[in-house]
Design an enzyme around this catalytic site. Structure first.
Site, PDB file in Angstrom:
ATOM      1  N   ASP A  14       0.870  -1.273  -0.053  1.00 57.56           N
ATOM      2  CA  ASP A  14       0.002   0.191  -0.071  1.00 57.56           C
ATOM      3  C   ASP A  14       1.019   1.182  -0.165  1.00 57.56           C
ATOM      4  OD1 ASP A  14      -2.316  -1.590   0.222  1.00 57.56           O
ATOM      5  OD2 ASP A  14      -1.723  -1.768   2.526  1.00 57.56           O
ATOM      6  N   ARG A  36      -1.279  -2.797  -3.995  1.00 55.80           N
ATOM      7  CA  ARG A  36      -2.218  -2.997  -3.621  1.00 55.80           C
ATOM      8  C   ARG A  36      -3.276  -1.501  -3.460  1.00 55.80           C
ATOM      9  NH1 ARG A  36      -3.870  -6.251   2.072  1.00 55.80           N
ATOM     10  NH2 ARG A  36      -2.877  -4.423   2.985  1.00 55.80           N
ATOM     11  N   ARG A  96     -13.850   0.398  -5.310  1.00 55.84           N
ATOM     12  CA  ARG A  96     -13.146   0.684  -3.846  1.00 55.84           C
ATOM     13  C   ARG A  96     -12.337   2.256  -3.917  1.00 55.84           C
ATOM     14  NH1 ARG A  96     -11.857  -5.352  -1.229  1.00 55.84           N
ATOM     15  NH2 ARG A  96     -14.263  -6.103  -1.440  1.00 55.84           N
ATOM     16  N   LYS A  99     -13.709   2.409  -0.237  1.00 56.48           N
ATOM     17  CA  LYS A  99     -14.561   1.313   0.500  1.00 56.48           C
ATOM     18  C   LYS A  99     -14.708   1.844   1.792  1.00 56.48           C
ATOM     19  CE  LYS A  99     -14.829  -3.506   2.177  1.00 56.48           C
ATOM     20  NZ  LYS A  99     -16.212  -3.824   1.816  1.00 56.48           N
TER      21      LYS A  99
END
Length: 221
Positions: A14, A36, A96, A99
């Protein structure tokens, strides 16, 4: 600027992760080519977080949806998070973005969402989302309706938006849509959680595209 050196691998990771934090401000950052997610607020309480004036660049050659649009983008699922998401440019996503779940109270205001091949808001269990004064252009679906489990208010019309006044101290601003499937969310039962808190101001949606394009991201101070 945060760019992943291994965007073809999920374990490439991330861009920014918060978990168990408080009073964090993420401002004028550009994230791109993530393995990610671009920004993650984990399961632990992150409490007060402001994410403003950032450029979330979802253009990629390693898309999970195989169309060049990044799928895992913004993941806000903390157990007691209070998140202001303002003035950000969210580009070329497929899902997302964000999300929201856990027990997150999200104020999404004056953001520019451009080019989505799928959905933007995924409204998970426990989420409480107020979206106002945003621009959704060529942005697919504003809300993924197939798995909607939380609460969302999308500032649908001037009359309904009057409900904001008692808790935010002002009327909410209308969102603007172009080639985007809008969603009418009118849930106001969570507005009580805004009481007594510092609330971000909101400009009209007509000024958002130009202002965000001029200020969002690294080096645009």
């Amino acid at each position: 600027m945060i760019t992943n050196l291994n965007p073809q691998y999920v374990w490439g990771g991330d861009g920014i992760t918060l978990d168990g934090t408080d009073l964090v401000w993420i401002d004028h950052v550009t994230t791109s080519l993530m393995g990610r997610q671009h920004i993650v607020l984990g399961n632990g309480a992150s409490n007060r977080v402001t994410i403003s004036n950032n450029f979330i660049d979802g253009r990629t050659s390693w898309s999970a949806t195989c169309d060049g649009y990044h799928y895992w983008n913004l993941y806000f699922t903390g157990s007691n998070d209070l998140v202001t998401f303002k003035g950000n440019y969210v580009l070329h996503t497929s899902g997302r973005a964000p999300k929201v779940g856990g027990n997150t109270l999200l104020h999404a205001v004056n953001n520019y969402f451009y080019q989505s091949s799928g959905h933007l808001f995924e409204v998970g269990a426990g989420s409480k989302i107020l979206a106002e004064g945003n621009v959704f252009q060529n942005a697919g679906q504003m809300v993924e309706t197939s798995s909607l489990a939380g609460q969302i208010f999308t500032s649908p019309d001037s009359s309904t938006n009057q409900a904001c006044s008692a808790y935010l101290g002002r009327t909410c601003q209308l969102n603007a849509y172009g080639s985007t499937t809008s969603y009418t969310g009118t849930t106001t039962s969570f507005f009580q959680y805004f009481s007594g808190k510092n609330i971000a101001s909101a400009a009209t949606a007509s000024s958002v595209q130009s202002s965000v394009m001029g200020t969002a991201g690294y080096g645009k101070l």
